[in-house]
Write a protein that holds these residues in place. Sequence first.
Motif, PDB file in Angstrom:
ATOM      1  N   LEU A  34     -22.375   6.755   9.724  1.00 61.36           N
ATOM      2  CA  LEU A  34     -22.467   7.463  10.999  1.00 61.36           C
ATOM      3  C   LEU A  34     -22.031   8.915  10.869  1.00 61.36           C
ATOM      4  N   GLU A  35     -21.057   9.169  10.009  1.00 64.14           N
ATOM      5  CA  GLU A  35     -20.576  10.541   9.838  1.00 64.14           C
ATOM      6  C   GLU A  35     -21.667  11.464   9.326  1.00 64.14           C
ATOM      7  N   GLY A  36     -22.664  10.904   8.679  1.00 63.42           N
ATOM      8  CA  GLY A  36     -23.786  11.706   8.220  1.00 63.42           C
ATOM      9  C   GLY A  36     -24.900  11.839   9.235  1.00 63.42           C
ATOM     10  N   VAL A  37     -24.735  11.213  10.412  1.00 61.58           N
ATOM     11  CA  VAL A  37     -25.814  11.189  11.405  1.00 61.58           C
ATOM     12  C   VAL A  37     -25.397  11.832  12.723  1.00 61.58           C
ATOM     13  N   ASP A  93     -22.913  14.233  15.264  1.00 58.34           N
ATOM     14  CA  ASP A  93     -22.281  15.540  15.109  1.00 58.34           C
ATOM     15  C   ASP A  93     -20.912  15.618  15.766  1.00 58.34           C
ATOM     16  N   VAL A  94     -20.257  14.458  15.916  1.00 54.53           N
ATOM     17  CA  VAL A  94     -18.889  14.400  16.453  1.00 54.53           C
ATOM     18  C   VAL A  94     -18.041  13.556  15.507  1.00 54.53           C
ATOM     19  N   PRO A  95     -16.711  13.670  15.564  1.00 52.54           N
ATOM     20  CA  PRO A  95     -15.852  12.830  14.722  1.00 52.54           C
ATOM     21  C   PRO A  95     -16.061  11.351  15.017  1.00 52.54           C
ATOM     22  N   VAL A  96     -15.975  10.529  13.971  1.00 54.05           N
ATOM     23  CA  VAL A  96     -16.158   9.088  14.097  1.00 54.05           C
ATOM     24  C   VAL A  96     -14.838   8.390  13.775  1.00 54.05           C
ATOM     25  N   TYR A  97     -14.398   7.541  14.685  1.00 51.56           N
ATOM     26  CA  TYR A  97     -13.173   6.768  14.529  1.00 51.56           C
ATOM     27  C   TYR A  97     -13.524   5.287  14.460  1.00 51.56           C
ATOM     28  N   TRP A  98     -12.516   4.490  14.131  1.00 46.33           N
ATOM     29  CA  TRP A  98     -12.716   3.041  14.033  1.00 46.33           C
ATOM     30  C   TRP A  98     -11.435   2.332  14.443  1.00 46.33           C
TER      31      TRP A  98
END
Length: 324
Positions: free
Chosen positions: A66-69, A71-76
């Motif tokens: 997702l980080e490559g798709v 344009d916002v920070p991705v958390y989990w």
Amino acid sequence: MGNYDALVVVSFGGPERPEDVLPFLENVVRGRGVPRERLLAVEAHYQRFGGVSPINQQCRELVAALEGVVDVPVYWGNRNWHPYLTDTVRQMAADGVRRAAAFATAATSSYSSCRQYIEDIARATREVQDAPRLVKLPHFYDHPGFIAAMTDRTRAALDEVGEDARLVFTAHSVPLSMAAKSGPRGGAYEAELRAASALVAQACGTGDFDLVWQSRSGPPQVPWLEPDVCDHLEELHAQGTEAVVLVPIGFVSDHMEVRYDLDLEAAAKAAELGLRLARAGTAGTHPRFVSMIKELMDGPEPVPCPVDCCVIGSGRPARTPPTG
């Protein structure tokens, strides 16, 4: 449009060391009166795989994809094990996130696959000062991205055993009472899974398929969705079926149920019966599945579920829900 400043993947969670298995399972069933012997039986399933659930690593891989798709920070954050959702929300608040999309790793309507995620998201935000607003993204059981990913996985499995194989879609069984109360009008859990199965089967060139259930737990006097996958394999064998593709349509990543109930138990049953068997992969990090999440973020603001949707009341069934 969503106008989010972050995305958080919200998943079930799972242990990653043998000593974590029992504490994890105790988290999952806390307050539900599940007998100790049932927990120990499920623990043994995990220990056959070294005490490690595949779900956390698959979440890491999904976040990386997702980080490559987006344009916002991705958390989990997880509901039942590290990293806990509350800790993740706390980090999001510290990072200045104000409004985030929440993607739950379950595609359908039911208490376990939707309402419980909503409750846990609400709980996490209540417990964190200045928590961002988390907007749960909508169900995606029939989204073209999910269907395309599962179609590719199913075709790959058909290539293993032959185009004449019977397509058997599987999902986690739930009590009939829970299935009946799923969705705003009831019955959504089974209906959505059947619709998703039909779309994948059609994309694979057939209208013939079966939807069966796996991972039943709980007291025998409580009726659950049937038939069980292993019982169904016996029925297919009796009808002269020679090859089967199992498609875990109810799972977006390889939970322990997929590995244990399908890759071990169902595979052993098929070998006993002399059936050729292949198991389709889950959506995982398939490019169409990953791009689907971005499409959900870019889509219209989700309509909140009705307050009584998928609510099962105070008398929750004593059961072991889907585990990581």
